[in-house]
Enzyme design. Structure first.
Site, short mmCIF file in Angstrom:
data_model
loop_
_atom_site.label_atom_id
_atom_site.label_comp_id
_atom_site.label_asym_id
_atom_site.label_seq_id
_atom_site.Cartn_x
_atom_site.Cartn_y
_atom_site.Cartn_z
N ASN A 9 7.56 -31.15 -50.31
CA ASN A 9 6.75 -30.99 -48.94
C ASN A 9 7.27 -32.19 -48.13
O ASN A 9 6.80 -33.22 -48.37
CB ASN A 9 5.36 -30.86 -49.18
CG ASN A 9 4.83 -30.88 -47.38
OD1 ASN A 9 5.42 -30.66 -46.63
ND2 ASN A 9 3.44 -31.07 -47.79
N TRP A 10 8.23 -31.97 -47.18
CA TRP A 10 8.89 -33.07 -46.57
C TRP A 10 7.80 -33.44 -45.24
O TRP A 10 8.26 -34.69 -44.74
CB TRP A 10 10.08 -32.73 -45.68
CG TRP A 10 11.40 -32.52 -46.77
CD1 TRP A 10 11.16 -32.46 -48.07
CD2 TRP A 10 12.66 -31.98 -46.48
NE1 TRP A 10 12.36 -32.60 -48.74
CE2 TRP A 10 13.30 -32.01 -47.73
CE3 TRP A 10 13.41 -31.93 -45.16
CZ2 TRP A 10 14.78 -31.91 -47.77
CZ3 TRP A 10 14.64 -31.48 -45.33
CH2 TRP A 10 15.41 -31.66 -46.53
N LYS A 11 6.84 -32.74 -45.04
CA LYS A 11 5.82 -33.15 -44.19
C LYS A 11 6.61 -33.37 -42.67
O LYS A 11 7.63 -32.80 -42.49
CB LYS A 11 5.06 -34.38 -44.52
CG LYS A 11 4.14 -33.99 -45.84
CD LYS A 11 3.22 -34.97 -45.95
CE LYS A 11 2.66 -34.70 -47.50
NZ LYS A 11 1.46 -35.35 -47.94
N HIS A 94 -2.90 -26.79 -46.36
CA HIS A 94 -2.66 -28.01 -46.54
C HIS A 94 -3.69 -29.22 -46.17
O HIS A 94 -4.38 -28.68 -45.08
CB HIS A 94 -1.39 -28.74 -46.08
CG HIS A 94 -0.98 -29.93 -46.74
ND1 HIS A 94 -1.51 -31.17 -46.47
CD2 HIS A 94 -0.16 -30.22 -47.77
CE1 HIS A 94 -1.14 -32.17 -47.22
NE2 HIS A 94 -0.23 -31.68 -48.07
N GLU A 96 -3.96 -31.66 -45.00
CA GLU A 96 -3.70 -32.41 -43.69
C GLU A 96 -3.62 -31.52 -42.34
O GLU A 96 -4.47 -31.92 -41.40
CB GLU A 96 -2.37 -32.99 -43.51
CG GLU A 96 -2.19 -34.29 -44.60
CD GLU A 96 -0.86 -34.48 -45.35
OE1 GLU A 96 0.22 -33.77 -44.68
OE2 GLU A 96 -0.66 -35.09 -46.08
N GLU A 165 -4.30 -29.94 -54.78
CA GLU A 165 -4.06 -31.32 -54.20
C GLU A 165 -5.27 -31.93 -54.10
O GLU A 165 -5.79 -31.78 -52.97
CB GLU A 165 -3.23 -31.19 -52.99
CG GLU A 165 -2.04 -30.31 -53.16
CD GLU A 165 -0.89 -30.85 -52.06
OE1 GLU A 165 0.31 -31.06 -52.65
OE2 GLU A 165 -1.00 -30.88 -50.98
N GLY A 171 -0.71 -39.23 -51.06
CA GLY A 171 0.08 -40.32 -50.16
C GLY A 171 -0.73 -41.63 -50.62
O GLY A 171 -0.46 -42.94 -49.95
N SER A 209 0.48 -37.70 -54.95
CA SER A 209 1.27 -38.94 -55.54
C SER A 209 2.12 -38.54 -56.98
O SER A 209 1.84 -39.34 -57.91
CB SER A 209 0.19 -40.07 -55.95
OG SER A 209 -0.39 -40.44 -54.40
N GLY A 230 5.32 -34.78 -51.87
CA GLY A 230 5.30 -35.24 -50.78
C GLY A 230 6.52 -36.47 -50.85
O GLY A 230 7.59 -36.36 -50.82
N GLY A 231 6.02 -37.60 -50.74
CA GLY A 231 6.65 -38.61 -50.59
C GLY A 231 7.89 -38.90 -51.44
O GLY A 231 9.10 -39.34 -51.14
#
Ligand code: 13P
Length: 248
Positions: A9-11, A94, A96, A165, A171, A209, A230-231
Site C-alpha cells: 500500500n503505497w499510500k 483503511h 486512515e 491492521e 507506521g 509495521s 506500507g512503509g
C-alpha cells in the site's frame, strides 16, 4: 490452499519517476518470487502502473473507491473507472480513511459491494485502536467492522480479502506479535465460517509495521495468509525480501 498474498500500500507516496524506478528495481530481482502480489497506488498513477505492470506477475490495486455507482460526487472515483485500468484489488476501510474521513462500517460495506459488483476484489481493513485493545475490545471491534461487510455482501463474502491492521501498529514500528495476529485472524476466520462454507478461501492479511525482519514469523501463523505493507513496500529490497519470504 490459499497461497500467500503480499500487497504493497503505497499510500500518498510516489511520483511518475519514483514509481517507475521502484518498479524497475522490483522486477529486476523477482526470480524467486512465486507468491501472489499487488501494489495499491494513488489513483492518479493507475494509468502509469497499468502500463508498467502489464506482462508482470504484480497485480494492480487502488486505495479507495466510491460507494456510489456514478454521478455528482466531486473528487470520487468509481469502481467501474478502476476496472477501466485493470485494477484487481481495492483497499476499503483503511484505518486512515476511517479516522481522517470519518468512514463508517456501513460506508465501508457499500464500498466493498461496489468493488465486488465491478469484479474487483475488495481488501477490507479492520483493526482496533490502542485504547480499544487496552480496554479488551479488540475482538468486539474487528467483528463489528467485518459484520457490516458480511451483512451487505451475503454470498459474495468468500470473494473478499480481509486485512487485520491494528491501528496502533500502523507506521509506528510496533508490530503485533505473531501470536496476537494469529489470535485475531482466527476470530475473523471463525466469523467468516459462520457466513460462508468457503471461508477457507478468504485470504486474511496482516498489516502494521510488517517488514523484512518480522515477516517470516508473522507469515508462519496458520491464519496469516499474507501482508498489507506500507512503509516497507516503498523500498524495493525490503519488499522483495518479503515477497521471497512469502514464496517459500
Ligand atoms: P506500515 O507498514 O507503514 O505500518 O503501514 C501498514 C498499512 O497501513 C498498510 O495498509
Amino acid at each position: 490452499m490459499r497461497g500467500k498474498l503480499m500487497i504493497g500500500n503505497w499510500k500518498m507516496n510516489g511520483s511518475l519517476a519514483a514509481n517507475a524506478s521502484l518498479l524497475t528495481d522490483l522486477l529486476a530481482d523477482s526470480v524467486d518470487v512465486y507468491c501472489r502480489s499487488a501494489v495499491c497506488v494513488p489513483s492518479l498513477y493507475l494509468a502509469q502502473m497499468q502500463s508498467l505492470l502489464t506482462g508482470t506477475s504484480i497485480a494492480l490495486g487502488a486505495q479507495d473507491v466510491s460507494a456510489h455507482e456514478d454521478g455528482a460526487y466531486t473528487g470520487e472515483v468509481s469502481a467501474t473507472m478502476l476496472r477501466d485500468f485493470a485494477v484487481r484489488y481495492c483497499i476499503v476501510g483503511h484505518s486512515e480513511r476511517r479516522q481522517y474521513h470519518a468512514e463508517s462500517d456501513m460506508l465501508v460495506a457499500s464500498k466493498a459491494q461496489r468493488a465486488l459488483a465491478a469484479g474487483i476484489t475488495p481488501i477490507v481493513c479492520v483493526g482496533e485502536s490502542l485504547a480499544e485493545r487496552e480496554a479488551g475490545q479488540t475482538e468486539v471491534v474487528v467483528k463489528r467492522q467485518l459484520a457490516a461487510v458480511i451483512h451487505a455482501n451475503g454470498h459474495c463474502i468468500s470473494e473478499i480479502v480481509v486485512a487485520y491492521e491494528p491501528v496502533w501498529a500502523i507506521g509506528t514500528g510496533l508490530t503485533a506479535t505473531p501470536e496476537q495476529a494469529q489470535k485475531v485472524h482466527a476470530v475473523l476466520r471463525a466469523q467468516l465460517q459462520v457466513a460462508t462454507a468457503h471461508a477457507d478461501r478468504v485470504s486474511i492479511l496482516y498489516g502494521g509495521s510488517m517488514n523484512a525482519a518480522n515477516a517470516a514469523d508473522l507469515l508462519a501463523q496458520t491464519d496469516v495468509d499474507g501482508g498489507l505493507i506500507g512503509g516497507a513496500a516503498l523500498k524495493a529490497p525490503d519488499f522483495l525480501s518479503m515477497l521471497k519470504t512469502a514464496s517459500r
